[in-house]
Design a protein around this motif. Structure first.
Motif, PDB file in Angstrom:
ATOM      1  N   ILE A 392     -11.432   7.175  -6.694  1.00 20.56           N
ATOM      2  CA  ILE A 392     -10.367   7.274  -7.700  1.00 20.56           C
ATOM      3  C   ILE A 392      -9.074   6.756  -7.088  1.00 20.56           C
ATOM      4  CG2 ILE A 392      -9.202   8.833  -9.312  1.00 20.56           C
ATOM      5  CD1 ILE A 392     -12.117   9.150  -9.657  1.00 20.56           C
ATOM      6  N   LEU A 393      -8.341   5.959  -7.855  1.00 22.82           N
ATOM      7  CA  LEU A 393      -7.095   5.370  -7.356  1.00 22.82           C
ATOM      8  C   LEU A 393      -5.952   5.747  -8.293  1.00 22.82           C
ATOM      9  CD1 LEU A 393      -9.562   2.893  -7.273  1.00 22.82           C
ATOM     10  CD2 LEU A 393      -7.920   2.144  -5.544  1.00 22.82           C
ATOM     11  N   PRO A 394      -5.286   6.880  -8.073  1.00 26.13           N
ATOM     12  CA  PRO A 394      -4.150   7.247  -8.921  1.00 26.13           C
ATOM     13  C   PRO A 394      -2.875   6.568  -8.419  1.00 26.13           C
ATOM     14  CG  PRO A 394      -5.013   9.147  -7.683  1.00 26.13           C
ATOM     15  CD  PRO A 394      -5.596   7.918  -7.090  1.00 26.13           C
ATOM     16  N   VAL A 395      -2.196   5.880  -9.322  1.00 24.87           N
ATOM     17  CA  VAL A 395      -1.007   5.097  -8.917  1.00 24.87           C
ATOM     18  C   VAL A 395       0.224   5.663  -9.607  1.00 24.87           C
ATOM     19  CG1 VAL A 395      -0.028   2.775  -8.701  1.00 24.87           C
ATOM     20  CG2 VAL A 395      -2.505   3.060  -8.868  1.00 24.87           C
ATOM     21  N   MET A 396       1.310   5.804  -8.820  1.00 24.51           N
ATOM     22  CA  MET A 396       2.534   6.402  -9.345  1.00 24.51           C
ATOM     23  C   MET A 396       3.718   5.563  -8.851  1.00 24.51           C
ATOM     24  SD  MET A 396       3.433  10.381  -8.684  1.00 24.51           S
ATOM     25  CE  MET A 396       4.984  11.068  -9.197  1.00 24.51           C
ATOM     26  N   PRO A 397       4.673   5.229  -9.722  1.00 25.49           N
ATOM     27  CA  PRO A 397       5.818   4.428  -9.259  1.00 25.49           C
ATOM     28  C   PRO A 397       6.857   5.300  -8.550  1.00 25.49           C
ATOM     29  CG  PRO A 397       6.020   4.894 -11.601  1.00 25.49           C
ATOM     30  CD  PRO A 397       4.744   5.538 -11.153  1.00 25.49           C
ATOM     31  N   PHE A 398       7.652   4.679  -7.658  1.00 26.47           N
ATOM     32  CA  PHE A 398       8.795   5.388  -7.079  1.00 26.47           C
ATOM     33  C   PHE A 398      10.031   4.497  -7.178  1.00 26.47           C
ATOM     34  CE2 PHE A 398       6.815   3.288  -3.364  1.00 26.47           C
ATOM     35  CZ  PHE A 398       7.899   2.615  -2.807  1.00 26.47           C
TER      36      PHE A 398
END
Ligand code: NAD
Length: 513
Positions: A392-398
């Motif tokens: 699983i690859l959860p991506v979140m911006p910063f």
């Protein structure tokens, strides 16, 4: 969570292969991760059987220690050669254990390499004599001192199912090189490799006197911790806590290598092509069943959309190994892990996450999951807080680097991490601020490929000295100081006190003043 194992019909019983007979032992059913069926069973050694093995190893250990670092290295080299010769058989069993072929072969090759490496390093690190050189004391002019390294007689090793051969030997080999005997309990989920490995060990009788594998589950593990002088445990945080408590009760050292929730930070200057390659492999290798898998991906908001788009394209091109032409992603090895992954995905979706690709389990006897890219995630989701152990690859911006560091460090874990930028130099300032034991600069998962730099786990990811690098071997020795007096021993008369009553009278005099 209970594992649902297929029931074995009597007619199929003969199809269930059995590990080496242990007449009185409980027998544990072993599921095949590719077919989903139970086709093997393994004895679970009880307390008495573990004690017998421990006693046998203890009796032989002084002879092993007396061989010296060079003598032990020769025996270990012989073992490496036998493993290489029997590689096919060990890797074949391991492939059935894990449902993947290439990584199994690499594990066995890596085990032999690890043995050769320690055979070379141990005499350099430990010295070849019975003790170090005497050096003059800078404090006492007539005194000199040397050190002796005394191995713990019997070290115990408990390992998990995700890299069964690697993790059964990774700590046992430096312990043996240091002069300890080693009692290893591999995971009951993936025990098929043990018999072919034992067959290899039997060809090196001198080593077989001080190295043994005991099969079984928690009960066998508990018995092992009660028998050894030191324990190295690799596995989950909850079991790690139990092992730590038991070891504390016995006052023996416990080295714990536990779970992770490794972050990757992708800075705006990173090359999206390179970064997506590194992150995809770092998250998906071994179907994400790696302690140091990338499980959280933080991307500078300026490149977030481009990064996600490319990651999704690449994730969609990955194939499952249940396809006729084979593929890069194998089955979920341990059935209960499927439930963990399902729960994390469902919880994330319920809280607003979007699955961009993957997400559907393929049931084909065993269970497979294609790389699953998830966006719109946040730290309120189990997916971003607990170990998922899936592809699983959860991506979140910063928004800025401070936020990236905050997010990466907002975790109970601290096994390792990755920072990707235009160059390793550009990644370094952030790497220095991330709380984890090993940080890959411009790649992911470099610690398992190098073995050289020393690292300790942060937070709940572990406890104790470095398993990697030269420090690893010093976990298995106690340091004895040998201190020589060439001058006159100090007479007790030098310590003669004035009458004790003067102590009180001085105090009274001071009060009066
Ligand atoms: P687990 O904790 O369930 O089991 C690990 C081992 O402990 C098994 O051999 C098991 O039989 C034994 N065991 C269970 N209860 C015990 C007890 N009370 N006393 C002694 N031994 C006991 O872990 P697992 O599911 O096999 O492995 C997956 C976990 O391992 C993941 O959390 C993963 O991150 C972690 N792991 C860590 C590293 C690392 O180097 N940090 C490497 C690989 C895996």
């Amino acid at each position: 969570m209970s594992e649902s194992l297929p029931v074995i019909a009597p007619a199929e019983r003969s199809a269930v292969r059995s590990a080496r007979a242990e007449p009185s032992a409980r027998r544990l059913p072993v599921r095949n991760p590719v077919t989903g069926r139970v086709d093997y069973e393994v004895p679970a050694l009880d307390r008495a059987a573990v004690a017998t093995e421990a006693e046998r190893l203890r009796r032989a250990q002084p002879r092993w220690a007396a061989l010296g670092a060079s003598g032990r290295a020769e025996v270990l080299l012989a073992f490496a050669a036998v493993i290489e010769r029997r590689q096919e058989a060990i890797a074949a069993a391991l492939s059935v254990d894990t449902g993947r072929t290439l990584l199994s072969r690499r594990e066995v090759e890596g085990a032999a390499r690890n043995i050769r490496r320690w055979a070379r390093l141990a005499p350099q690190l430990l010295g070849t004599g019975p003790h170090g050189e005497f050096r003059p004391s800078a404090i006492l002019p007539d005194v000199s001192y040397a050190g002796q390294l005394v191995p713990y007689p019997l070290a115990g090793f408990i390992s998990p199912w995700n890299f069964p051969v690697t993790l059964s030997l990774i700590d046992a080999v430096p312990a043996l090189a240091a002069g300890s005997a080693a009692l290893v309990k591999p995971s009951e989920i993936t025990p098929r490799f043990v018999d072919p490995l034992r067959a290899a060990l039997a060809e090196v009788p001198q080593l077989a006197e001080v190295l043994a594998f005991v099969t079984g589950d928690a009960e066998t593990g508990i018995a092992l911790v009660d028998e050894v002088d030191l324990v190295c445990f690799t596995g989950s945080v909850p079991t790690g806590r139990l092992v730590a408590r038991q070891a504390a009760g016995r006052l023996i050292p416990a080295f714990l290598e536990l779970g992770g929730k490794d972050p990757a930070i992708v800075l705006a200057g990173a090359d999206v092509e390179r970064a997506t390659d590194a992150v995809l492999r770092g998250s998906v290798l071994n179907a994400g069943q790696v302690c140091l898998s990338i499980e959280r991906i933080y991307v500078d908001q300026r490149i977030h959309d481009a990064f996600v788009e490319r990651l999704v394209e690449k994730a969609q091109a990955v194939r499952l190994s249940c396809a006729p032409e084979g593929g890069e992603v194998g089955p979920i090895i341990h059935a209960p892990q499927v439930d963990v992954i399902r729960r994390h995905l469902a919880d994330a979706v319920e809280r607003g996450a979007r699955i961009r690709c993957g997400g559907a389990f393929v049931e084909n006897g065993g269970t497979w999951l294609a790389p699953t890219v998830v966006t719109h995630v946040n730290h309120g989701m189990a997916l971003m807080r607990e170990e998922t152990f899936g592809p699983i690859l959860p991506v979140m911006p910063f928004a800025d680097e401070d936020e990236a560091v905050f997010l990466a460090n907002d975790t109970d874990f601290g096994l390792s991490a990755a920072v990707l930028a235009e160059s390793p130099e550009a990644a370094l300032p952030l790497a220095l601020r991330v709380n984890a034991g090993g940080i890959s600069l411009n790649d992911c998962g470099l610690t398992i490929q190098t073995y050289e730099p020393e690292k300790t786990s942060f937070g709940c990811s572990g406890l104790g000295g470095s398993r990697m690098g030269p420090a690893s071997i010093f976990r298995f020795v106690r340091r004895k100081a040998l201190i020589a007096q060439r001058g006159r021993p100090q007479p007790l008369a030098d310590y003669r006190d004035p009458p004790a009553e003067t102590i009180g009278s001085r105090g009274r005099a001071a009060d009066a003043a």
